[in-house]
Design a protein around this motif. Structure first.
Motif, short mmCIF file in Angstrom:
data_model
loop_
_atom_site.label_atom_id
_atom_site.label_comp_id
_atom_site.label_asym_id
_atom_site.label_seq_id
_atom_site.Cartn_x
_atom_site.Cartn_y
_atom_site.Cartn_z
N SER A 1 0.74 -1.24 -0.07
CA SER A 1 0.06 -0.04 0.19
C SER A 1 0.75 1.10 -0.01
N PRO A 2 0.84 2.03 -1.11
CA PRO A 2 1.62 3.45 -1.14
C PRO A 2 0.72 4.45 -0.12
N HIS B 1 0.38 8.56 0.31
CA HIS B 1 0.81 9.75 -0.41
C HIS B 1 0.80 10.82 0.50
N VAL C 1 -0.19 9.32 -8.14
CA VAL C 1 -1.31 8.88 -7.26
C VAL C 1 -2.62 8.19 -8.39
N MET D 1 -1.36 5.10 -9.75
CA MET D 1 -1.59 4.06 -8.57
C MET D 1 -2.94 3.52 -8.55
N VAL E 1 -4.18 2.96 -2.11
CA VAL E 1 -3.43 4.27 -1.71
C VAL E 1 -3.82 4.94 -0.61
N MET F 1 -9.19 7.43 0.65
CA MET F 1 -7.92 7.22 0.90
C MET F 1 -7.43 7.42 2.41
#
Length: 432
Positions: free
Chosen positions: A269-270, A272, A287, A290, A297, A341
């Protein structure tokens, strides 16, 4: 106890995201939501609370930070990350005591709780102090002790950071009925070596832990890793087994298409962090790409020395407008995506599938925005109002597991005066 919140607007969970309810009701049984609707429930409640002029939404989840760094707020401004970190941050951090760190974390909790954060992920040393603070405050937290190594000849068995991290997991994971979770953490590729990362990643997998890392935050970090190892930081971590555990990867500004495909395959999981990435001149994370690929995200503030606040409402707004401007396209990120998010995706990243949305059966992690402020009227589109108009100061109530932690400017589980006194003492000792 059963509590009914009545006459409130609600951003409840919907089939495709969120659904807005007007003049509605939300029932809570203990720590769990048991009713949501526009008509009063038939069941009886022990207590009712009039929430007229309030918009209820899921508590915000801050998925990346270094909370004690509130004590370094304002230090090293206007510097690139490497210089900021090694020349400004680390010399001060080397002087921090456990009590300084405890005081800094407590100050950060005041800031986060009052701006709508109900759960946060953190990466810092002396994390047992944060665990104890979280238990007392009533907030949810995924805490970690980051592993670093600056001596290529140091044996894994001698790395005290790894030992502390594993002991922390054994001591605190699942504390406070699961509100406190302990993650594993590797600070970054450029602050560690393969012979440390590989066995530590294996320990995380064997113990069933989750991992936190910094990943491709700057072009310098990304390119130097490729020059050194012939592979990107994402591939480097993957090949060492780090991604074999559920991993939260902060920043991901310079990840490649191949990196993102790898992250999707491994379930990474990125996170931001728009303010931090812009303030440090790191760049703009891809983003939208992604999200298009299906990556989970989430959103974070990073530490207060690179932000310089822990206000996730501000990150919501900046993330929304930043990418529209960068791509010259106002349709890039929708308000519902941003709010997801900051809530649902964050809950998934933290391994908390029982929260992140307002729905029957989910934990009562709820915040209320004050709709009576001039900039919050008219409320023609609650989603847009939340993302584009609301400020952290509009949070009128913060509730975790059905317990109110903050309401109308008053902290109900924390002694704000004592915390500020102790933070001032720490600042005076650090800076004279």
């Amino acid at each position: 106890m059963k509590l009914l919140l009545r006459h409130c607007d609600i951003l409840a969970a919907g089939e495709t995201g969120f659904r807005a309810l007007k003049d509605a009701y939300l029932g809570i049984d203990g720590d769990t939501i048991d009713y949501i609707g526009t008509e009063g429930p038939k069941a009886a409640y022990d207590q009712t609370k009039d929430m007229s002029g309030r918009l209820l939404l899921p508590g915000l989840i801050n998925c990346h930070g270094h909370s004690p760094m509130v004590l370094l707020r304002g230090v090293g401004s206007d510097l690139p990350l490497q210089e900021w970190l090694f020349e400004k941050m680390m010399p001060i951090e080397d002087r921090l005591t456990a009590e300084d760190i405890r005081a800094g974390n407590a100050l950060a909790l005041l800031e986060m709780i009052s701006t709508g954060t109900t759960s946060y992920s953190d990466m810092y040393f002396e994390p047992q102090t944060a665990a104890e603070n979280a238990i007392a405050a009533g907030i949810k937290a995924n805490l970690s002790r980051p592993v670093q190594c600056f001596d290529k000849d140091e044996r894994y068995e001698d790395n005290f950071r790894a030992r502390q991290s594993i002991q922390l997991f054994k001591d605190f994971h699942g504390a406070a009925e699961g509100r406190v979770r302990i993650d594993f953490a590797i600070h970054a590729e450029y602050t560690c070596f393969e012979h440390i990362v590989r066995p530590y990643s294996a320990a995380c997998r064997e113990l069933g832990g989750r991992m936190q890392v910094h990943l491709s935050e700057t072009k310098k970090e990304h390119d130097e890793c490729v020059a050194k190892y012939g592979k990107t930081p994402a591939r480097w971590f993957c090949d060492l087994g780090t991604f074999d555990s559920p991993t939260a990867a902060a920043h991901c500004v310079w990840v490649t298409e191949e990196d993102m495909a790898l992250m999707l395959e491994k379930g990474v999981s990125p996170i931001h962090n728009p303010t931090s990435n812009m303030k440090l001149g790191s760049g703009y994370a891809p983003v939208q790409r992604m999200l298009d690929l299906g990556l989970n995200v989430a959103l974070g503030t990073d530490g207060a020395a690179s932000n310089n606040n822990l206000n996730l409402m501000e990150e919501l707004h900046l993330a929304a407008v930043l990418h529209n401007g960068y791509h010259r396209d106002p349709t890039i990120l929708k308000p519902a995506q941003l709010l997801a998010m900051a809530t649902r995706s964050g809950a998934k990243l933290q391994g908390r599938e029982d929260t992140g949305e307002l729905a029957v059966g989910k934990k009562a992690d709820i915040i209320a925005l004050d709709l009576t402020k001039p900039h919050m009227y008219p409320d023609l589109d609650p989603m847009a109002l939340t993302v584009y108009s609301a400020q952290g100061s509009d949070v009128a109530m913060t509730m975790v597991d059905g317990k109110i932690l903050y309401e109308n400017g008053e902290f109900l589980t924390l002694d704000a005066d004592k915390i500020l006194y102790e933070a001032k003492a720490a600042v005076k000792r650090l800076y004279g």
